[in-house]
Design a protein around this motif. Structure first.
Motif, PDB file in Angstrom:
ATOM      1  N   PRO A 166       0.796  -1.231   0.000  1.00 52.33           N
ATOM      2  CA  PRO A 166       0.000   0.000   0.000  1.00 52.33           C
ATOM      3  C   PRO A 166       0.829   1.281   0.000  1.00 52.33           C
ATOM      4  CG  PRO A 166      -0.059  -1.045   2.154  1.00 52.33           C
ATOM      5  CD  PRO A 166       0.588  -2.021   1.223  1.00 52.33           C
TER       6      PRO A 166
ATOM      7  N   ASP B 252       2.385   7.256   4.752  1.00 49.41           N
ATOM      8  CA  ASP B 252       1.285   6.470   4.180  1.00 49.41           C
ATOM      9  C   ASP B 252       0.443   7.323   3.239  1.00 49.41           C
ATOM     10  OD1 ASP B 252      -0.829   4.850   3.598  1.00 49.41           O
ATOM     11  OD2 ASP B 252      -0.924   3.986   5.609  1.00 49.41           O
TER      12      ASP B 252
ATOM     13  N   HIS C 276      -4.238   1.863  -3.459  1.00 44.84           N
ATOM     14  CA  HIS C 276      -5.579   2.158  -2.943  1.00 44.84           C
ATOM     15  C   HIS C 276      -6.386   3.035  -3.894  1.00 44.84           C
ATOM     16  CE1 HIS C 276      -3.515   5.858  -1.589  1.00 44.84           C
ATOM     17  NE2 HIS C 276      -4.709   6.402  -1.647  1.00 44.84           N
ATOM     18  N   GLN C 277      -5.715   3.596  -4.901  1.00 45.11           N
ATOM     19  CA  GLN C 277      -6.443   4.431  -5.857  1.00 45.11           C
ATOM     20  C   GLN C 277      -7.024   3.602  -7.000  1.00 45.11           C
ATOM     21  OE1 GLN C 277      -2.831   6.804  -5.923  1.00 45.11           O
ATOM     22  NE2 GLN C 277      -4.071   8.642  -5.829  1.00 45.11           N
TER      23      GLN C 277
ATOM     24  N   ARG D 105      -2.256   6.691   1.930  1.00 45.88           N
ATOM     25  CA  ARG D 105      -3.704   6.544   2.142  1.00 45.88           C
ATOM     26  C   ARG D 105      -4.235   7.560   3.140  1.00 45.88           C
ATOM     27  NH1 ARG D 105      -3.403   0.365   3.595  1.00 45.88           N
ATOM     28  NH2 ARG D 105      -1.536   1.251   4.512  1.00 45.88           N
TER      29      ARG D 105
END
Lengths: 324, 314
Positions: A104, B304, A152-153, B306
């Motif tokens: 990630p 991160d 995550h995209q 995200r």
């Protein structure tokens, strides 16, 4: 020519409850550029076989015996360094879970890049360009932009394409696909399989397709291996297995596939399930592993373990019906 | 992002206000005040002197008026004046803050510099003697009381070996710093080692680590790019949260080594009921804690992708 030949592979996991015989004497052969399907329920040893080939069995797991001949050399005899040159480069793998199989925290181009930099001596910049090229091949729209994205995209289908792009980026001789479509939507599944087939034509990569989805196997595989409780119970040509399954497990599996339109019939028969559960892998039984669930079981089946019997040059079955 | 930072900093205000309120009332209802304590144990000042002193310090006024006065000063950045030392709290704290930051930072360096590698190696060599040894060390590190560890260090390195000065600040030199920093850092290090180990073991089981291995890249690249980076968030969180208790622990360590920091000032001021000093110290410690945690929250964004602090996803 046989690109991959596994002989009597045994892989075990040692735990506090004893030893799990995850792969118990498995032999299979894959021809160069072919698609070999490996089918079985969860826990039948499909994935462990694949990880054994990749040399990714970590303690408490251990390959106890057997040979894994890749292009003539036994992978078990290679050092970790030599194995690393094969892993990802000549044999690569796609995993079941596209959502969790990518790091990630790294951009897509870095994740594909680190692999081609390792195996093809590309510079960082070259690897980025190469990554864009690969993403284009797996039909990801706007590859230049997507290469800079983080996992995550992207959607699940998109991530699985990235995995495929990654796996094929070093032009491997074998691609091991461990349930590549299981976690995807049905429509995406078809796209991903089409894509894999196209790329296979293009690169002449052999595919070891591991799945429990017989539909996928019927669609693409030429040879099929059916596994149960860590053993091969039947192998043969795909048409032969679908038209004329010999092992009771194979025929039960085939009966448990839903068929479109069957519900509209007046009698509305229920799908046939295979009763019972996969036997535990910790005990070594003196009788057939499928005995308790087998519709054709006889007294003899509770007394003797069947051996794999060759029916003809490329098909074999492990059932007492065909013995002696 | 900037908006988020400003918002977080503005949120410091109610936090500090609330803490000061609680602290002010608790400190002021404690039995005894600066006048009774200033005489020492044996000597009791006579009625008249204490009454005069109370009046002079404003202790004869009602609590809410004193609080209001105090807060008026705080808003202007004035922490008031010490009851007993005839110096402003601002000056006292500014003299004492550097030594505390010195040993706190040294302790963090020790903790992070040793704790993270130790935890990482333990996780990679799970079940080996290295793992057992380092985890035994870690458990002992967490359980050993600091006053005891400090005394043992003092005995061994100062009295027996005569390598290090037993106490004091010296001129803030390196030799004087070693023992207080180590005493302060050991428990912290042990905690970070254990957190790191747990985080690494968790990440090692992730699918993407298997993917990374399947790429045929070196084990070092797998461990650094894929494992370590993914454990950083968890490690950082521990570092940040524990920083608060670290500053709390300086109280013991500074007292033990006669280290002239905020911690020892705080202890002295509590015993002397020198309330403005106590409050000033606590507020500064809380301020540092809040800032450190803000910085760590901002570091998350760097690590991160995200995590994003935008208005749209809150």
């Amino acid at each position: 020519m046989d690109i991959l030949k596994i002989n009597h592979l045994k892989t075990q996991f040692h735990g506090l409850d004893g030893t799990a015989h995850a792969v118990n004497d498995v032999s299979l052969t894959m021809k160069k550029g072919d698609i070999l399907g490996v089918v079985g329920e969860s826990g039948s040893g499909k994935s462990v076989t694949a990880l054994s080939v990749m040399g990714l069995i970590k303690p408490p797991g251990e390959i106890v015996s057997g040979e894994i001949l890749f292009d003539g050399t036994d992978l078990r005899n290679l050092s970790e360094k030599e194995m690393r040159k094969i892993r990802g480069n000549r044999i690569s793998m796609i995993f079941q879970e596209p959502m969790t199989s990518l790091n990630p925290l790294l951009r897509i181009r870095d994740q594909i890049g680190e692999m081609v930099m390792e195996h093809q001596n590309l510079s960082k910049k070259e690897s980025y360009n190469y990554c864009v090229e690969m993403l284009e091949k797996v039909q990801i729209p706007h590859p230049e932009k997507r290469a800079k994205d983080y996992p995550h995209q992207m959607s699940g289908g998109m991530r699985q394409r990235v995995m495929i792009a990654m796996a094929l980026s070093c032009n491997p001789e074998i691609l091991i696909a461990d349930e590549p479509t299981t976690a995807l939507d049905v429509t995406i599944q078809a796209q991903v399989i089409d894509l894999m087939l196209n790329l296979k034509e293009q690169y002449e990569t052999g595919i070891l397709m591991i799945t429990h989805d017989l539909g996928v196997i019927a669609e693409i595989a030429k040879q099929v291996v059916v596994m149960y409780a860590g053993q091969v119970v039947e192998k043969g040509d795909v048409f032969e297995i679908f038209d004329n399954p010999k092992h009771p497990y194979t025929s039960s599996l085939l009966k448990s596939i839903p068929k479109l339109g069957r519900r509209t019939q007046s009698s509305r028969p229920r799908l046939e399930e295979i009763k019972g559960v996969v036997p535990d892998l910790f005990t070594v039984r003196k009788y057939c592993d499928f005995f308790r669930r087998c519709p054709d079981a006889t007294d003899e089946c509770s007394k003797k373990r069947p051996a794999l019997v060759n029916i003809n040059s490329n098909s074999a079955v492990r059932c007492l019906k065909y013995e002696g | 992002m900037l908006q988020y930072v400003v918002k977080r900093i503005l949120l410091f205000i109610p936090t500090i206000f609330f803490i000061s309120l609680i602290m002010f009332f608790i400190l002021n209802v404690l039995p005894g005040d600066a006048t009774t304590m200033s005489g020492g144990l044996k000597r009791q000042l006579d009625e008249q002197t204490t009454a005069n002193m109370r009046k002079q310090l404003g202790l004869d006024q009602p609590l809410h008026i004193r609080y209001f006065k105090y807060m008026k000063g705080i808003v202007k950045g004035d922490f008031g004046k010490s009851y007993l030392r005839n110096e402003s709290v601002n000056l006292l704290i500014s003299e004492r803050i550097m030594p505390t930051l010195q040993i706190s930072l040294a302790a963090i360096l020790i903790a992070v510099g040793i704790g993270i590698p130790l935890g990482f190696i333990s996780a990679l060599k799970q079940g080996s003697w290295i793992d057992t040894l380092s985890m035994v060390t870690a458990v002992s590190g967490v359980s050993i009381p600091q006053f005891w560890l400090g005394l043992i260090l003092m005995y061994v390195f100062s009295l027996v070996l005569n390598w290090l000065p037993p106490q004091g600040y010296g001129d803030g030199g390196f030799m004087h710093m070693i023992m207080p920093s180590v005493t302060l850092g050991v428990g912290y290090m042990a905690l970070i080692a254990r957190t790191t180990r747990a985080a690494v073991i968790e990440v090692l089981n992730e699918d993407f680590v298997r993917t990374a291995r399947a790429k045929g890249i070196s084990e070092l690249a797998v461990n650094y790019r894929h494992v370590f980076k993914n454990t950083l968030i968890l490690i950082l969180t521990t570092v940040g949260l524990q920083f608060g208790s670290l500053v709390g622990q300086t109280v013991i360590v500074e007292k033990l080594f006669s280290w002239p920091g905020i911690g020892s000032l705080l202890v002295d001021s509590i015993f002397q009921r020198d309330i403005p000093v106590t409050q000033g110290c606590v507020l500064v410690i809380i301020g540092v804690f809040l800032i450190v945690n803000l910085v760590i929250d901002l570091l998350y964004v760097v690590i991160d992708p995200r995590i994003k602090y935008t208005e749209s996803n809150r």
